[in-house]
Design a protein around this motif. Sequence first.
Motif, short mmCIF file in Angstrom:
data_model
loop_
_atom_site.label_atom_id
_atom_site.label_comp_id
_atom_site.label_asym_id
_atom_site.label_seq_id
_atom_site.Cartn_x
_atom_site.Cartn_y
_atom_site.Cartn_z
N CYS A 12 0.91 -1.20 0.10
CA CYS A 12 -0.04 0.50 0.41
C CYS A 12 1.04 0.69 0.28
N ASN A 14 0.16 4.16 1.49
CA ASN A 14 0.09 4.92 2.23
C ASN A 14 0.82 5.08 3.33
N CYS A 15 0.53 3.24 3.99
CA CYS A 15 1.15 2.95 4.61
C CYS A 15 2.10 1.95 4.86
N CYS A 42 -4.75 0.28 6.68
CA CYS A 42 -4.86 1.51 6.70
C CYS A 42 -5.99 1.62 6.06
#
Length: 121
Positions: A12, A14-15, A42
């Motif tokens: 991912c 984002n995380c 997330c």
Amino acid sequence: MNLFRSIFQFKCPNCRKGSLFVNSNPYKLRDLNKMHERCSKCNLKFSLEPGFYQGAAYVSYGFQVLNSLIVFNLLFWFTNIHWKDIIYYILAFIIILTPYIVVISRSVWIHMFVKHRSKKI
Ligand SMILES: [Zn+2]
């Protein structure tokens, strides 16, 4: 985890912990392109908008051209294979690498649009 590890391990953006794909092995062709709807860590939605991953075709094209140039130059300069026969080697490489290129292109594409937030969760 740095950006390149996140891209090449299909994490991912984002995380950088949750997996993008249901099966991280692109050569399991039955699961090719099957992505999780949301990040398990997330909760980021992986399909940012309808048709989002159509743009990954441009990334895929770039990777395939780069691979073709690398194969051509390696075989042309370091072997005695005629350049017309090198085309068949390039086609073989394209066919063999396509599943991997498909998933890595999607991973690169979503990493281009989603910024990493290390402090979240
Ligand atoms: Zn995540």
